[in-house]
Scaffold this motif. Sequence first.
Motif: not given
Length: 739
Positions: A33, A148, A153, A172, A175-177, A180-181, A202
């Motif tokens: 990430s 993502p 989501i 995803f 990168k999943l922020d 949002l995660m 990711d």
Amino acid sequence: MRNPGPKADACYRPSLSYRRIAHSTRLRDISASSELPSHPGNTHGHTHTPHRIGQTQTMGTNLRQTQTAALNRMLNFNIPFSDGEAGGGAAEWSDHWKVLVYDRKCRDIISPLLNVSKLRKRGVTLHLLLESEREDIPDVPAVYFVEPSEENIARITDDLNKRLYSAMYLNFTSKLDRSLMERLAKNAIAANTYSLVTKVVDQYLDFVTLEPCLFTLNQPNSYMGYNNPGASEADMEAYARAVTYGLFSVLATVGTVPVIRCASGGPAEMVARQLNDLVSEHLLANTPFFARGTGSTAAAFHRPLLILFDRNDDLITALHHTSTYQALVDDVLPHKLNRVTIESRPEEEGGAVKRRSYDLDVESDHFFSRYAGALFPEAIQANGAELAEVSKKEEEIRSKTIHQLGMGGGGGGGGEDPAQDGSAQELLSAVDSLPKLLERKKSLEIHTNILQAIMNVIAAREVPVLFDLEESMVMSSRADKATVKALLADPSKGSLQDKLRLLAVYTLSSNASNADLQELNEAVRQAFPSGTPGVFAAGGGAWPTPEEVELGIGAVDYLRRQRAMQHLPDRAELETNRTGGRSAGGAGGRGGMGGGGTGVVALGGESGYMSHFINKAQSQATDLLAKASNLLARRNSPYVTRVVDNLCSFKPNSEDESFLYLDPKVKGVNPSNVKGRAPFREVIVFMIGGGCYAEYQNLQEYSRQQPPAIPRQVLYGCTELLNTEGFLTQLVELGRKSK
């Protein structure tokens, strides 16, 4: 049904803190990430299980194979394959059945690489769009592959609430922020469905690979994105960030750290600096993506060169009529993600138009692999010759079979035993080769249909005439205004789009006065007078409305204003560049003049017209050859190819001295002070604002012409692959907004 993934444990304890939940390795499995961990091996407080460790492929191996292997690993629940499973596990059938759920963007990533049969081989029984209505299949796990985004989501959360599948492996594209995660985790906890989430990865696969050396980020309207006069600073930063993460995905997939070069200023420098910082951060964090770049001395010595370009550096190549097979497919036929659609109109009136689609794959299609970048007449000639050869072999096998059967049946064969003279074995061998021969014939007939469809369009629109005139303008930066005006004013010569392209090339390749350009604009208006309902334009298209004509002229005026703002060289300077008075890399400069000149690299083909073709048609394909005889057989080096050669050869008084030099491995000093001089064997060319097949094919020709002792592979990528229709659409919108 066999349990497809790791056995679910029951150690989850609901908590409002996502970090507490993530202590289970089942909930999140992040490979890397850009929000870097405080120490290697831990990301966002989660157990880190890299899924690309051990990847030591070089750029030359094949970008398409590398991304396919990553997708196969994803479909294997991100479990690495054993060494015996070649090609990323593609050699063996999977007995882990699953459902694949993707959004439209990820569908485009998968479709050029894995067709339905290959997905089935990987155990995918159903593949469904995330936004579609889906029934629950509670005893089967699902592999998700999505962008993502907030919308995705929300849909995943809804699937969790409905408990559609027995387990969910979330992948995803990038990168999943964290926000949002955490939203996903809190919703899963509230619904008590967090145990269904088995992995969250990711993937960094946010690009589409169409060929071993061709990729695109598939970002629509990418030229308009950074040229929009109404774009805010935040919009520009978001645009650059999207391009940066897309390029990072490519580098992470191949596992290599490049040296980065670009011109100063503009989106290219913005992306270059962001990418340089992002790769540097991952190197400092010791993420697994770039293990190869810090490994052996040989790998470090042969690092690739990444060159970033701005579409405004060379606008002509994107607008110029083209002459190669693959580029014409993309130019005149509906073509997307390696699939082309052709229409066949019935001879009788009122009949339905039939549409047929074909997949064009340079790896599996022998003919397309050899002739995709060939000049159109060469492709026609080769298709006719190969089809005649295959038909002859087929007839020989059938005749031999009939003859041998006649001998064996006692019908006047003289009672001879075929087995005694070896003819039976010969017959068996011939019959065994027949299926492969018929398959090759079918493939050639498909290309005959495509060539015919292209020929119908370019003949109706007089494309060879337009190509000839544009080429002469680009070669010499001189054009007879009267000739250009005559073509623009003649409604039988080209569609509105063709005339706008000719007008744009004239505008960008000459220093014509505003009065001259206004006169040519009026010629375009005269070609398409209003009040002609029911009339078809050249090529069979609908007659353009006055509004469409004015919008098109506005698009060319936008290019004229762009040219004026960037202070392009005049004719004399361009002529000096073309003849070698200055470095070839400087020919055309920036701002759209790069299409002209032969440059330093003289690429394939003869100069002049293709004049000697087959006199008598032996097949449908060779009939086309005579019609295509006026298509020019010369190709020239665009601006991009000349710059690549200058940078790789370290030529003095060229872009090697003016382009920025960034090295993600060098920190604390000016990278240009430690600039390496080792020859680059791998080059990644990336065009911001949209690329085209003409540019790609010219770079591949340049790569093939390098001496064997110093090979040089060139990968070509872009924010989106543009045909001229798509590019003109963006220019029309920019012309409208900039008034």
